[in-house]
Design a protein around this motif. Structure first.
Motif, PDB file in Angstrom:
ATOM      1  N   LEU A  23       0.826  -1.201   0.000  1.00  0.00           N
ATOM      2  CA  LEU A  23       0.000   0.000   0.000  1.00  0.00           C
ATOM      3  C   LEU A  23       0.868   1.262   0.000  1.00  0.00           C
ATOM      4  O   LEU A  23       0.564   2.237  -0.698  1.00  0.00           O
ATOM      5  CB  LEU A  23      -0.920  -0.005   1.221  1.00  0.00           C
ATOM      6  N   LEU A  24       1.953   1.245   0.778  1.00  0.00           N
ATOM      7  CA  LEU A  24       2.849   2.396   0.818  1.00  0.00           C
ATOM      8  C   LEU A  24       3.562   2.594  -0.512  1.00  0.00           C
ATOM      9  O   LEU A  24       3.804   3.732  -0.937  1.00  0.00           O
ATOM     10  CB  LEU A  24       3.871   2.225   1.944  1.00  0.00           C
ATOM     11  N   PHE A  25       3.893   1.478  -1.178  1.00  0.00           N
ATOM     12  CA  PHE A  25       4.520   1.597  -2.496  1.00  0.00           C
ATOM     13  C   PHE A  25       3.555   2.221  -3.495  1.00  0.00           C
ATOM     14  O   PHE A  25       3.939   3.074  -4.307  1.00  0.00           O
ATOM     15  CB  PHE A  25       4.985   0.234  -2.987  1.00  0.00           C
ATOM     16  N   LEU A  26       2.292   1.808  -3.435  1.00  0.00           N
ATOM     17  CA  LEU A  26       1.291   2.412  -4.312  1.00  0.00           C
ATOM     18  C   LEU A  26       1.156   3.905  -4.023  1.00  0.00           C
ATOM     19  O   LEU A  26       1.021   4.716  -4.942  1.00  0.00           O
ATOM     20  CB  LEU A  26      -0.056   1.710  -4.131  1.00  0.00           C
ATOM     21  N   GLU A  27       1.203   4.287  -2.752  1.00  0.00           N
ATOM     22  CA  GLU A  27       1.150   5.714  -2.398  1.00  0.00           C
ATOM     23  C   GLU A  27       2.338   6.457  -3.004  1.00  0.00           C
ATOM     24  O   GLU A  27       2.173   7.562  -3.556  1.00  0.00           O
ATOM     25  CB  GLU A  27       1.167   5.880  -0.881  1.00  0.00           C
ATOM     26  N   PHE A  28       3.534   5.858  -2.924  1.00  0.00           N
ATOM     27  CA  PHE A  28       4.729   6.471  -3.500  1.00  0.00           C
ATOM     28  C   PHE A  28       4.554   6.691  -5.002  1.00  0.00           C
ATOM     29  O   PHE A  28       4.832   7.780  -5.527  1.00  0.00           O
ATOM     30  CB  PHE A  28       5.943   5.580  -3.239  1.00  0.00           C
ATOM     31  N   MET A  29       4.065   5.670  -5.717  1.00  0.00           N
ATOM     32  CA  MET A  29       3.888   5.789  -7.159  1.00  0.00           C
ATOM     33  C   MET A  29       2.804   6.804  -7.505  1.00  0.00           C
ATOM     34  O   MET A  29       2.907   7.527  -8.493  1.00  0.00           O
ATOM     35  CB  MET A  29       3.554   4.422  -7.765  1.00  0.00           C
ATOM     36  N   ILE A  30       1.760   6.866  -6.697  1.00  0.00           N
ATOM     37  CA  ILE A  30       0.700   7.854  -6.930  1.00  0.00           C
ATOM     38  C   ILE A  30       1.250   9.271  -6.772  1.00  0.00           C
ATOM     39  O   ILE A  30       0.997  10.154  -7.609  1.00  0.00           O
ATOM     40  CB  ILE A  30      -0.478   7.613  -5.964  1.00  0.00           C
ATOM     41  N   GLN A  31       2.029   9.491  -5.712  1.00  0.00           N
ATOM     42  CA  GLN A  31       2.596  10.821  -5.484  1.00  0.00           C
ATOM     43  C   GLN A  31       3.586  11.206  -6.581  1.00  0.00           C
ATOM     44  O   GLN A  31       3.631  12.363  -7.016  1.00  0.00           O
ATOM     45  CB  GLN A  31       3.273  10.883  -4.110  1.00  0.00           C
ATOM     46  N   LEU A  32       4.370  10.235  -7.044  1.00  0.00           N
ATOM     47  CA  LEU A  32       5.316  10.506  -8.119  1.00  0.00           C
ATOM     48  C   LEU A  32       4.580  10.890  -9.398  1.00  0.00           C
ATOM     49  O   LEU A  32       4.958  11.852 -10.088  1.00  0.00           O
ATOM     50  CB  LEU A  32       6.197   9.270  -8.356  1.00  0.00           C
ATOM     51  N   ASN A  33       3.523  10.176  -9.725  1.00  0.00           N
ATOM     52  CA  ASN A  33       2.766  10.470 -10.940  1.00  0.00           C
ATOM     53  C   ASN A  33       1.987  11.775 -10.811  1.00  0.00           C
ATOM     54  O   ASN A  33       1.849  12.516 -11.793  1.00  0.00           O
ATOM     55  CB  ASN A  33       1.834   9.307 -11.265  1.00  0.00           C
ATOM     56  N   ARG A  34       1.486  12.073  -9.617  1.00  0.00           N
ATOM     57  CA  ARG A  34       0.801  13.363  -9.419  1.00  0.00           C
ATOM     58  C   ARG A  34       1.757  14.524  -9.664  1.00  0.00           C
ATOM     59  O   ARG A  34       1.393  15.529 -10.281  1.00  0.00           O
ATOM     60  CB  ARG A  34       0.235  13.438  -8.004  1.00  0.00           C
ATOM     61  N   ALA A  35       2.989  14.371  -9.173  1.00  0.00           N
ATOM     62  CA  ALA A  35       3.987  15.424  -9.392  1.00  0.00           C
ATOM     63  C   ALA A  35       4.287  15.594 -10.872  1.00  0.00           C
ATOM     64  O   ALA A  35       4.457  16.711 -11.364  1.00  0.00           O
ATOM     65  CB  ALA A  35       5.265  15.090  -8.616  1.00  0.00           C
ATOM     66  N   ALA A  36       4.338  14.462 -11.607  1.00  0.00           N
ATOM     67  CA  ALA A  36       4.601  14.529 -13.041  1.00  0.00           C
ATOM     68  C   ALA A  36       3.433  15.165 -13.796  1.00  0.00           C
ATOM     69  O   ALA A  36       3.625  15.989 -14.694  1.00  0.00           O
ATOM     70  CB  ALA A  36       4.871  13.122 -13.581  1.00  0.00           C
ATOM     71  N   ILE A  37       2.216  14.805 -13.411  1.00  0.00           N
ATOM     72  CA  ILE A  37       1.027  15.337 -14.086  1.00  0.00           C
ATOM     73  C   ILE A  37       0.875  16.836 -13.840  1.00  0.00           C
ATOM     74  O   ILE A  37       0.536  17.605 -14.740  1.00  0.00           O
ATOM     75  CB  ILE A  37      -0.224  14.575 -13.605  1.00  0.00           C
ATOM     76  N   LYS A  38       1.154  17.277 -12.612  1.00  0.00           N
ATOM     77  CA  LYS A  38       0.975  18.683 -12.253  1.00  0.00           C
ATOM     78  C   LYS A  38       2.200  19.536 -12.589  1.00  0.00           C
ATOM     79  O   LYS A  38       2.259  20.709 -12.233  1.00  0.00           O
ATOM     80  CB  LYS A  38       0.657  18.792 -10.760  1.00  0.00           C
ATOM     81  N   ASN A  39       3.164  18.915 -13.260  1.00  0.00           N
ATOM     82  CA  ASN A  39       4.386  19.624 -13.655  1.00  0.00           C
ATOM     83  C   ASN A  39       5.131  20.235 -12.467  1.00  0.00           C
ATOM     84  O   ASN A  39       5.707  21.330 -12.569  1.00  0.00           O
ATOM     85  CB  ASN A  39       4.069  20.716 -14.691  1.00  0.00           C
ATOM     86  N   LYS A  40       5.115  19.522 -11.343  1.00  0.00           N
ATOM     87  CA  LYS A  40       5.860  19.959 -10.168  1.00  0.00           C
ATOM     88  C   LYS A  40       7.293  19.447 -10.201  1.00  0.00           C
ATOM     89  O   LYS A  40       8.045  19.654  -9.262  1.00  0.00           O
ATOM     90  CB  LYS A  40       5.155  19.491  -8.893  1.00  0.00           C
ATOM     91  N   ILE A  41       7.626  18.775 -11.282  1.00  0.00           N
ATOM     92  CA  ILE A  41       8.975  18.264 -11.452  1.00  0.00           C
ATOM     93  C   ILE A  41       9.504  18.697 -12.811  1.00  0.00           C
ATOM     94  O   ILE A  41       8.753  18.884 -13.766  1.00  0.00           O
ATOM     95  CB  ILE A  41       9.022  16.718 -11.346  1.00  0.00           C
ATOM     96  N   GLU A  42      10.813  18.867 -12.874  1.00  0.00           N
ATOM     97  CA  GLU A  42      11.480  19.247 -14.116  1.00  0.00           C
ATOM     98  C   GLU A  42      12.159  18.026 -14.704  1.00  0.00           C
ATOM     99  O   GLU A  42      12.906  17.325 -14.016  1.00  0.00           O
ATOM    100  CB  GLU A  42      12.530  20.318 -13.835  1.00  0.00           C
ATOM    101  N   PHE A  43      11.876  17.715 -15.958  1.00  0.00           N
ATOM    102  CA  PHE A  43      12.574  16.639 -16.644  1.00  0.00           C
ATOM    103  C   PHE A  43      13.875  17.229 -17.173  1.00  0.00           C
ATOM    104  O   PHE A  43      13.880  18.054 -18.075  1.00  0.00           O
ATOM    105  CB  PHE A  43      11.715  16.050 -17.764  1.00  0.00           C
ATOM    106  N   LEU A  44      14.963  16.801 -16.573  1.00  0.00           N
ATOM    107  CA  LEU A  44      16.258  17.427 -16.811  1.00  0.00           C
ATOM    108  C   LEU A  44      16.695  17.272 -18.262  1.00  0.00           C
ATOM    109  O   LEU A  44      16.732  16.166 -18.805  1.00  0.00           O
ATOM    110  CB  LEU A  44      17.302  16.795 -15.883  1.00  0.00           C
ATOM    111  N   ASN A  45      17.035  18.380 -18.882  1.00  0.00           N
ATOM    112  CA  ASN A  45      17.544  18.386 -20.255  1.00  0.00           C
ATOM    113  C   ASN A  45      19.064  18.532 -20.196  1.00  0.00           C
ATOM    114  O   ASN A  45      19.591  19.639 -20.152  1.00  0.00           O
ATOM    115  CB  ASN A  45      16.921  19.529 -21.061  1.00  0.00           C
ATOM    116  N   THR A  46      19.737  17.403 -20.154  1.00  0.00           N
ATOM    117  CA  THR A  46      21.184  17.425 -19.995  1.00  0.00           C
ATOM    118  C   THR A  46      21.886  17.906 -21.256  1.00  0.00           C
ATOM    119  O   THR A  46      21.472  17.608 -22.371  1.00  0.00           O
ATOM    120  CB  THR A  46      21.722  16.036 -19.616  1.00  0.00           C
TER     121      THR A  46
END
Length: 299
Positions: free
Chosen positions: A151-174
């Motif tokens: 259940l905690l792993f699912l919470e982690f994946m949900i939070q990670l995907n929420r951050a990606a959907i809401k653009n709260k994370i930057e996809f690094l352009n190296t």
């Protein structure tokens, strides 16, 4: 055809490790049959994924898709601390619906052509708290501990995907990459079933073939020919896993000689193609084995 190899093991839906090393063994380019998430905490580290090089900063999140060729280079003079999660592709598929898809963060990373996510103020984020709870759960021996961990792993994946959907994370352009090499990789991956020769690539990308081959090897760690063969083998294995006969999968993935395909497949996957097909026919839900030897675990 073995400039890189499959490493690591996974005998459950997911595994999580919190590691700190003062020195790590140099690991060659390799790949996994499962997805890998690394949360970098501290150290001086470069991460190489499919022709790109990333210089990590604290709490960067590295997403390595299953079958992506990668390696890590760490400065031995500084402790290297990170949290690593290994995830079965089948586990992700089990939680895919029309409403949500836990693979979204990996798919967005591919779309953005980036393997590294950067979150400002990570320690203050909901994702960080979720990560800490998940890490601590592996020391929990109480009632329904394994279910609680899932259940905690699912919470982690949900939070990670929420951050990606809401653009709260930057996809690094190296900037640590060679655009010509990236163009070559992209072309190969989108034209696998077509004839691809060194001369053809040289003419298409206006490069001396000898310079092109040296450049590709220096930037990626493997030859153009080996990379093409490797990607075709993965395509063939995917087709076989869907119940397609090995001979048909061979020619549908760009090979022109079954004997060469058979030898390459057996060398790469340590089994004959008919073995996977037989397993699929006996149990349609069977995927590839996610188990490899423990002593080859890649951190």
């Amino acid at each position: 055809m073995q400039p890189y190899s499959k490493r690591g093991y996974l005998n459950s839906d997911f595994r999580i490790f919190h590691l700190t090393d003062k020195s790590i063994k140099e690991v060659d380019y390799h790949y996994h049959d499962f997805h890998k998430i690394t949360i970098f905490i501290s150290g001086n580290v470069r991460y190489y994924v499919e022709g790109k090089t990333y210089e990590l900063e604290p709490y960067d999140i590295v997403l390595v898709n299953r079958n992506d060729i990668h390696r890590v280079q760490a400065d031995d003079s500084i402790p290297y601390e990170r949290i690593i999660v290994y995830i079965s592709p089948g586990f992700m598929e089990d939680y895919k619906t029309e409403e949500y898809d836990l693979n979204y963060c990996f798919e967005k990373a591919q779309k953005e052509h980036s393997s590294v996510l950067r979150i400002s103020s990570f320690e203050k984020s909901t994702l960080f708290q979720s990560t800490i709870r998940l890490e601590h759960s592996f020391n929990d021996t109480g009632y329904a501990a394994s279910l609680y961990r899932q259940l905690l792993f699912l919470e982690f994946m949900i939070q990670l995907n929420r951050a990606a959907i809401k653009n709260k994370i930057e996809f690094l352009n190296t900037g640590l990459c060679n655009q010509k090499v990236l163009d070559l990789i992209h072309y190969i991956n989108t034209h696998l079933t077509e004839p691809i020769t060194i001369d053809f690539l040289s003419n298409r990308f206006y490069l001396s073939k000898y310079y092109m081959m040296r450049l590709f090897k220096s930037e990626t760690g493997y030859t153009i020919g080996n990379y093409i063969t490797y990607r075709r083998l993965l395509l063939a294995r995917d087709l076989i896993s869907k119940g397609i006969p090995a001979t048909e999968a061979c020619f549908s993935s760009g090979f022109h000689d079954y004997s060469s395909f058979f030898r390459a497949y057996k060398t790469e996957f340590k089994e004959q193609p008919c073995r996977l097909l037989k397993s699929v026919q006996q149990n349609p839900s069977v995927s590839f084995s996610l188990n490899t030897e423990k002593d080859s675990l890649d951190f």
